[in-house]
Design a protein around this motif. Structure first.
Motif, PDB file in Angstrom:
ATOM      1  N   THR A 116       0.477   6.551  10.000  1.00  0.00           N
ATOM      2  CA  THR A 116       1.872   6.521   9.559  1.00  0.00           C
ATOM      3  C   THR A 116       2.577   7.805   9.991  1.00  0.00           C
ATOM      4  O   THR A 116       3.731   7.775  10.447  1.00  0.00           O
ATOM      5  N   ASP A 136      -0.799   8.930   5.890  1.00  0.00           N
ATOM      6  CA  ASP A 136      -2.054   8.857   6.631  1.00  0.00           C
ATOM      7  C   ASP A 136      -1.751   9.122   8.101  1.00  0.00           C
ATOM      8  O   ASP A 136      -0.591   9.096   8.545  1.00  0.00           O
ATOM      9  N   ILE A 137      -2.791   9.360   8.859  1.00  0.00           N
ATOM     10  CA  ILE A 137      -2.621   9.857  10.233  1.00  0.00           C
ATOM     11  C   ILE A 137      -1.799   8.894  11.101  1.00  0.00           C
ATOM     12  O   ILE A 137      -0.965   9.306  11.909  1.00  0.00           O
ATOM     13  N   SER A 169       0.855  -1.191   0.000  1.00  0.00           N
ATOM     14  CA  SER A 169       0.000   0.000   0.000  1.00  0.00           C
ATOM     15  C   SER A 169       0.894   1.246   0.000  1.00  0.00           C
ATOM     16  O   SER A 169       2.092   1.159   0.308  1.00  0.00           O
ATOM     17  N   GLY A 226       0.983   3.754   2.000  1.00  0.00           N
ATOM     18  CA  GLY A 226       1.518   4.021   3.340  1.00  0.00           C
ATOM     19  C   GLY A 226       2.703   3.119   3.645  1.00  0.00           C
ATOM     20  O   GLY A 226       3.731   3.569   4.159  1.00  0.00           O
TER      21      GLY A 226
END
Lengths: 405, 258
Positions: free
Chosen positions: B181, B178-179, B148, B150
């Motif tokens: 990571t 993303d929040i 993915s 992330g």
């Protein structure tokens, strides 16, 4: 470090099914299919010509010729009509392909031959054929080079009843081994003409696709900068890329070359030269070494150029655009050697990159490559490759090119 | 320690670039005589709007670009005179640096580890540690292209830290993450700081800087307009938070047209 980079380059190529198929398998298969098809098609055409019964009209033939022809006529697939024909009437029939050949003997041919001496003009035989028609050409070739030649020899033997002369003639006629040798030589010189050119082109073609993908692609995808951030000298990265790509190019060329060899029987059988191939040519170990060195150093130039262009281009697409004219130049250099005569090539020509290498391979095939010429070619190629690697290194340090800064 | 002295970077623009950027001059001063010092055990933030010169400064510290004037010294080595020594000591992270998606995370770690002259044993233990921390372990032998977004970003971070660098340079560390990571990354930077590493980050998100950085330098239009600890900058501008402080400085230097 260098090995690490080379092995990564090779792993990148050989573990990618798409690249393996597009670089090694497809070119080899297409070469095999194409060459075999070409060979079969040519074979069909030639076979068809051989099966065709030539329609020949012989006008005003002297008795001596009719007698001679009777003795050889079974050898030729030829329908010959003797008579007295009007040339003008036959012109149109020959042009339309209805008649293949008209042969016209001079009046009182036999008498003129008998009285012929150096002081007067030799008696003449005129032939009328259509060179644009294969059947007509074949009929003329057979008639002029086989039948008339044999006839001429017979006349000469009759006129100069010299024992020695007859003997010499006999030897030539039965010396079949010498004929085979000639054929082999012809096949070898044919190979010498085509193989260097094909080698020069497939070596480049094999490296081109992969080179653009792994280098310009690497830059486009942003993976090159990651590599440039490691504490590896730029020279090592450049050399690693060039060697890795060089190995790929050679393997790719070997696959294509294998396909050529495999399709060769189909090609050669169409020329009636069965069993004659590059395998039939016996090269010495030195020659194999020379061929290998010339090829490796040529690959150095190729791969260097491809790397340099790919590094300077911003994307694979841009690299492709720059590559086209280079490919053209390589093709011109390769083709131009095809029509040059082998032997006696000026030494400076071996110092021209690419052209010199192709010429050297060609000379090698005709067993005329001197050590000096070999040295000049390989030396120049090595120097040019070194210069290109230096330029690649410089490009790696060029922030405008590498980071669009 | 990173010492940036009178660092100036001028780009020479081609006609095409002039047209693209709608500029009339053939030169563009990206960074104009900036000075700062970042020390071990600190997270140093370069703050400023897009196009202020943050990325240019970080790339120059990472030896990818050469300063036009001035000098940059990283751990005692000049970036122009000794780029290889500098590269040995830094880990540089940016979204523009990518990994070849054809390979597996494990191979990529080992490849870059070798390029940093690490032993196989060191590579293994370092990979284990980083994969464990960033949760890449289960994907170690999958193709990177199957990961993915992330996960790929976390792997990029892990790869750039394989050689346990003394200096970590991070261009926009939480951009595009993303929040979860993003939190993992900022936590890791704190951890590195605790281990005495020097971390230098660039960001235009002031809340990130406020939470993360010990010291900051604010750059606007290629010039440094303020620097010091967060508190010092707040005092200097009479602001209560870094975002307000930044806009005060922006007004002072560029004008009202915010």
């Amino acid at each position: 470090m260098l090995l690490n980079i080379i092995s990564k380059e090779l792993k990148r190529v050989f573990s990618d099914r798409r690249l393996v198929i597009s670089t090694f398998v497809i070119p080899a298969i297409s070469i095999y299919v194409l060459y075999s098809l070409m060979g079969n098609m040519m074979g069909n055409v030639l076979g068809d010509i051989e099966r065709h019964t030539s329609i020949v009209y012989v006008s005003n033939a002297p008795q001596s010729f009719s007698n001679y022809f009777d003795t050889v006529k079974d050898t030729y697939n030829m329908e010959v009509d003797f008579g007295d024909y009007d040339k003008n009437e036959f012109t149109e029939r020959i042009r339309s392909g209805e008649v293949d050949l008209l042969v016209e003997f001079e009046d009182q041919f036999d008498a003129k031959v008998a009285s012929y001496s150096d002081s007067n003009q030799s008696p003449e035989i005129m032939t009328f054929s259509n060179p644009s028609e294969d059947y007509s050409n074949e009929a003329k070739n057979n008639f002029v080079f086989d039948i008339l030649e044999g006839y001429e020899k017979e006349i000469l033997t009759d006129r100069f009843g010299n024992i020695n002369y007859v003997k010499a003639f006999d030897v030539d006629a039965t010396n079949q081994e010498s004929a085979i040798l000639d054929e082999k030589k012809a096949a070898a010189s044919g190979l010498g003409m085509i193989v260097p050119m094909i080698l020069a082109i497939i070596l480049f073609a094999g490296a081109m696709g992969i080179g653009m993908d792994t280098i310009a692609g690497e830059k486009e995808r942003g993976t090159m900068a990651t590599l440039l951030l490691t504490p590896i000298p730029r020279e090592t990265i450049a050399l690693g890329k060039v060697i890795g790509l060089g190995i790929v190019a050679i393997i790719s060329a070997a696959c294509s070359f294998g396909a050529i060899i495999a399709s060769l029987p189909n090609m050669l059988s169409s020329f009636g030269g069965e069993g004659v191939g590059p395998i039939g040519l016996s090269f010495s170990i030195l020659q194999y070494v020379q061929l290998f060195v010339i090829m490796i150093t040529l690959v150095g130039i190729y791969v260097g150029l491809i790397c340099l262009i790919s590094v300077r281009a911003r994307s694979v697409k841009e690299a492709g655009t720059y590559m086209a004219p280079i490919y053209m130049i390589i093709m011109i250099a390769a083709f131009s050697t095809m029509f040059s005569k082998s032997g006696g090539v000026a030494l400076y020509k071996f110092a021209i990159p690419v052209y010199g290498s192709v010429t050297a391979i060609k000379e090698m095939f005709s067993f005329e490559l001197s050590l000096m010429e070999f040295g000049v070619t390989s030396g120049v190629s090595i120097i040019v490759t070194a210069i290109i690697i230096k330029l690649i290194t410089k490009t790696f340090n060029d922030e405008k090119v590498m980071f669009n800064a | 320690m990173i010492e940036v002295k009178n660092f100036t970077k001028i780009y020479h623009l081609s006609k095409k670039q002039m047209k693209e950027q709608k500029l009339k001059a053939s030169q563009k001063v990206a960074v104009d005589h900036i000075n700062f010092i970042a020390k071990e055990g600190q997270i140093f933030g370069l703050l400023g709007p897009n196009g202020a010169g943050k990325t240019t400064t970080l790339r120059s510290i990472a030896t990818l670009l050469n300063p036009t004037k001035g000098e940059i010294i990283v751990q005692g080595f000049d970036v122009t005179k000794n780029p290889t020594e500098v590269r040995r000591r830094i880990g540089f992270l940016t979204n523009e640096l990518k990994l070849d998606t054809h390979f597996t995370p494990a191979y990529t770690m080992s490849f870059f580890g070798k390029l940093h002259s690490m032993s196989a044993k060191d590579i293994d233990s370092r990979t284990e540690e980083l994969f464990e921390y960033f949760g890449i372990k289960d994907f170690a032998n999958k193709k990177i292209s199957d990961l993915s977004t992330g996960m790929m970003q976390k792997l990029s971070i892990a790869v750039s830290l394989i050689h346990d660098p003394e200096v970590v340079i991070f261009d926009e560390p939480t951009n595009g993450l993303d929040i979860i990571t993003a939190r993992a990354v900022t936590d890791y930077l704190q951890k590195l700081k605790e281990r005495g590493k020097l971390i230098i980050v660039s960001t235009h998100i002031m809340t990130v800087a406020e939470k993360l950085c010990d010291k900051v330098a604010i750059i606007i239009g290629g010039k440094k307009v303020a620097d010091g600890t967060i508190l010092e900058v707040l005092n200097q501008t009479n602001a209560t938070n870094l975002e307000d402080a930044f806009f005060e400085l922006y007004k002072e230097n560029v004008g009202e047209g915010v």
